[in-house]
Design a protein around this motif. Structure first.
Motif, PDB file in Angstrom:
ATOM      1  N   UNK A  41     -20.482   2.645 -10.234  1.00  0.00           N
ATOM      2  CA  UNK A  41     -19.331   1.818  -9.872  1.00  0.00           C
ATOM      3  C   UNK A  41     -18.179   2.034 -10.858  1.00  0.00           C
ATOM      4  N   UNK A  42     -18.488   2.080 -12.137  1.00  0.00           N
ATOM      5  CA  UNK A  42     -17.456   2.301 -13.164  1.00  0.00           C
ATOM      6  C   UNK A  42     -16.786   3.659 -12.954  1.00  0.00           C
ATOM      7  N   UNK A  43     -17.603   4.699 -12.715  1.00  0.00           N
ATOM      8  CA  UNK A  43     -17.052   6.035 -12.497  1.00  0.00           C
ATOM      9  C   UNK A  43     -16.178   6.105 -11.267  1.00  0.00           C
ATOM     10  N   UNK A  44     -16.623   5.486 -10.169  1.00  0.00           N
ATOM     11  CA  UNK A  44     -15.830   5.488  -8.937  1.00  0.00           C
ATOM     12  C   UNK A  44     -14.561   4.650  -9.086  1.00  0.00           C
ATOM     13  N   UNK A  45     -14.673   3.533  -9.805  1.00  0.00           N
ATOM     14  CA  UNK A  45     -13.500   2.695 -10.036  1.00  0.00           C
ATOM     15  C   UNK A  45     -12.461   3.456 -10.851  1.00  0.00           C
ATOM     16  N   UNK A  46     -12.931   4.201 -11.834  1.00  0.00           N
ATOM     17  CA  UNK A  46     -12.033   4.989 -12.677  1.00  0.00           C
ATOM     18  C   UNK A  46     -11.379   6.115 -11.878  1.00  0.00           C
ATOM     19  N   UNK A  47     -12.184   6.835 -11.070  1.00  0.00           N
ATOM     20  CA  UNK A  47     -11.655   7.986 -10.330  1.00  0.00           C
ATOM     21  C   UNK A  47     -10.886   7.607  -9.087  1.00  0.00           C
ATOM     22  N   UNK A  48     -11.556   6.926  -8.157  1.00  0.00           N
ATOM     23  CA  UNK A  48     -10.910   6.580  -6.888  1.00  0.00           C
ATOM     24  C   UNK A  48      -9.989   5.381  -6.999  1.00  0.00           C
ATOM     25  N   UNK A  49     -10.230   4.526  -8.000  1.00  0.00           N
ATOM     26  CA  UNK A  49      -9.345   3.386  -8.214  1.00  0.00           C
ATOM     27  C   UNK A  49      -7.929   3.829  -8.557  1.00  0.00           C
ATOM     28  N   UNK A  50      -7.828   4.861  -9.381  1.00  0.00           N
ATOM     29  CA  UNK A  50      -6.515   5.417  -9.733  1.00  0.00           C
ATOM     30  C   UNK A  50      -5.831   5.958  -8.484  1.00  0.00           C
ATOM     31  N   UNK A  51      -6.605   6.623  -7.638  1.00  0.00           N
ATOM     32  CA  UNK A  51      -6.078   7.150  -6.379  1.00  0.00           C
ATOM     33  C   UNK A  51      -5.516   6.024  -5.517  1.00  0.00           C
ATOM     34  N   UNK A  52      -6.253   4.908  -5.430  1.00  0.00           N
ATOM     35  CA  UNK A  52      -5.810   3.764  -4.627  1.00  0.00           C
ATOM     36  C   UNK A  52      -4.510   3.189  -5.187  1.00  0.00           C
ATOM     37  N   UNK A  53      -4.433   3.057  -6.495  1.00  0.00           N
ATOM     38  CA  UNK A  53      -3.236   2.498  -7.134  1.00  0.00           C
ATOM     39  C   UNK A  53      -2.010   3.357  -6.843  1.00  0.00           C
ATOM     40  N   UNK A  54      -2.131   4.666  -7.005  1.00  0.00           N
ATOM     41  CA  UNK A  54      -1.005   5.551  -6.766  1.00  0.00           C
ATOM     42  C   UNK A  54      -0.613   5.581  -5.285  1.00  0.00           C
ATOM     43  N   UNK A  55      -1.608   5.466  -4.403  1.00  0.00           N
ATOM     44  CA  UNK A  55      -1.308   5.412  -2.967  1.00  0.00           C
ATOM     45  C   UNK A  55      -0.549   4.157  -2.624  1.00  0.00           C
ATOM     46  N   UNK A  56      -0.945   3.019  -3.212  1.00  0.00           N
ATOM     47  CA  UNK A  56      -0.232   1.758  -2.998  1.00  0.00           C
ATOM     48  C   UNK A  56       1.197   1.851  -3.487  1.00  0.00           C
ATOM     49  N   UNK A  57       1.394   2.437  -4.665  1.00  0.00           N
ATOM     50  CA  UNK A  57       2.747   2.615  -5.215  1.00  0.00           C
ATOM     51  C   UNK A  57       3.586   3.480  -4.278  1.00  0.00           C
ATOM     52  N   UNK A  58       2.974   4.565  -3.775  1.00  0.00           N
ATOM     53  CA  UNK A  58       3.693   5.459  -2.846  1.00  0.00           C
ATOM     54  C   UNK A  58       4.052   4.749  -1.562  1.00  0.00           C
ATOM     55  N   UNK A  59       3.186   3.889  -1.069  1.00  0.00           N
ATOM     56  CA  UNK A  59       3.465   3.160   0.171  1.00  0.00           C
ATOM     57  C   UNK A  59       4.598   2.147  -0.016  1.00  0.00           C
ATOM     58  N   UNK A  60       4.601   1.488  -1.149  1.00  0.00           N
ATOM     59  CA  UNK A  60       5.670   0.512  -1.416  1.00  0.00           C
ATOM     60  C   UNK A  60       7.023   1.175  -1.678  1.00  0.00           C
ATOM     61  N   UNK A  61       6.977   2.426  -2.153  1.00  0.00           N
ATOM     62  CA  UNK A  61       8.221   3.121  -2.485  1.00  0.00           C
ATOM     63  C   UNK A  61       8.889   3.773  -1.268  1.00  0.00           C
ATOM     64  N   UNK A  62       8.195   3.756  -0.116  1.00  0.00           N
ATOM     65  CA  UNK A  62       8.759   4.376   1.088  1.00  0.00           C
ATOM     66  C   UNK A  62       9.924   3.545   1.626  1.00  0.00           C
TER      67      UNK A  62
END
Length: 265
Positions: A244-265
Motif C-alpha cells: 500500500x505504501x509503495x502504491x500510494x507513493x507511485x500511483x498517488x503522485x500520478x493521481x495528484x498530478x492528474x487532478x492538477x492537470x484537470x483543474x488547470x484545463x
C-alpha cells in the motif's frame, strides 16, 4: 500497480498472447504435478492426507485464477479505453470474494498496524525493497528500451476514471494481490514446494500486469521483495502494508498530478 500505455493490439501481440496462455497452462500443469509428486513422496504421511492438501490448494486458488484469465483475455477483446473498468472489476470481484471467504480482516490489519515496532520494522524493510525493485526495473527498461513491456494501460481522462484508477491501483491491489499471490499461492509444506509456489505466485502477479514476456520478467522483480517478506514473516499484513505504501507513493503522485492537470484545463 504501475501502468504504461505502450501496448497496442497487433497480430504479433495476439500470437504472443496465445503462446503465453499455452505456456501458462503447461506451467501450471507441470507445477501442480511436481507439487503432487513432492507431497506424495513423503514416507511419514498417508496418501489421502497429501491428496486432500493438494485438492484444498487447488480449491482455494482456482476461482481467482479463472478471474485473472478472464481479465487477461478481456484485454484482447475490450477497447483500450475500457481497461480502466475491467481492471477495476477484476480487483473488486476478488476483494469481495476474499472478504466473503474471510481471507483477510480489516480489523486484524488495523490490529497489526497498532502492534508496534517489530511489525513496522518489517514493513519498512519490505517497502524499501519494493520501491527498490521498481527502480531496478526502470533502469532495466531504459537499458533495453526496444523491448516491449506489454504493460496494461489505464486511461484516466475523466473524474470517474480517475477515481476508479485510484481505487484499483492504490486501495484494492495491496489487499487482493497479497491475499491471492502471496497468502493463498505460497505453500510452506516443504522447501521445494515453497520455492515452486512462490515462483508461481510471482508469475501470476506479473501476468496480471503485463502481456509480454519482457514485462512479465520485470514485474516478477517487483513481486520478489513482497514474496520474501511474506515467507520471512508469515504475516500477510506486512507485505500488504508495504504494498500500500509503495502504491500510494507511485500511483498517488500520478493521481495528484492528474487532478492538477484537470483543474488547470
Amino acid at each position: 500497480t504501475t501502468i504504461s500505455l505502450k501496448y497496442s493490439l497487433t497480430l504479433f501481440s495476439v500470437i504472443e498472447f496465445i503462446i503465453l496462455l499455452i505456456l501458462t497452462s503447461v506451467l501450471l500443469r507441470i507445477i501442480l504435478s511436481i507439487v503432487v509428486c513432492i507431497l506424495f513422496s513423503s514416507m511419514f504421511f498417508p496418501f489421502i492426507f497429501w491428496y486432500s492438501i493438494t485438492q484444498f490448494y487447488i480449491k482455494v486458488n482456482i476461482f481467482p485464477i479463472i478471474i485473472e484469465v478472464i481479465f487477461i483475455i478481456s484485454c484482447f477483446i475490450v477497447p483500450r479505453e475500457y481497461f480502466i473498468y475491467t481492471n477495476f472489476f477484476f480487483y473488486l470481484i476478488l476483494a469481495i470474494f476474499f472478504w466473503y471467504r474471510n481471507d483477510f480482516s480489516l480489523k486484524e490489519w488495523l490490529y497489526n498496524l497498532k502492534s508496534g515496532k517489530e511489525f513496522w520494522k518489517q514493513v519498512v524493510l519490505t517497502a524499501v525493497g519494493f520501491i527498490g525493485a521498481f527502480i531496478i526495473t526502470m533502469v532495466l527498461e531504459s537499458i533495453f528500451a526496444d523491448l516491449n513491456t506489454g504493460m496494461i494501460g489505464l486511461r484516466r481522462n475523466s473524474w470517474i476514471s480517475l477515481i476508479l484508477f485510484a481505487i484499483s491501483t492504490i486501495v484494492l491491489p495491496p489487499i487482493v494481490e497479497e491475499i491471492f499471490f502471496r497468502k493463498n499461492m505460497i505453500s510452506f509444506e516443504n522447501k521445494a514446494v515453497l520455492i515452486i509456489t512462490s515462483l508461481l505466485g510471482m508469475f501470476l502477479y506479473a501476468f496480471e500486469h503485463s502481456l509480454a514476456v519482457w514485462g512479465i520478467l520485470l514485474t516478477m522483480i517487483w513481486a520478489l521483495p513482497l514474496s520474501i517478506s511474506y515467507i520471512k514473516t508469515k504475516n500477510v499484513y506486512v507485505p500488504m502494508t508495504a504494498h500500500f505504501i509503495g502504491n500510494l507513493f507511485g500511483n498517488g503522485i500520478d493521481v495528484v498530478f492528474t487532478v492538477i492537470a484537470m483543474f488547470s484545463k
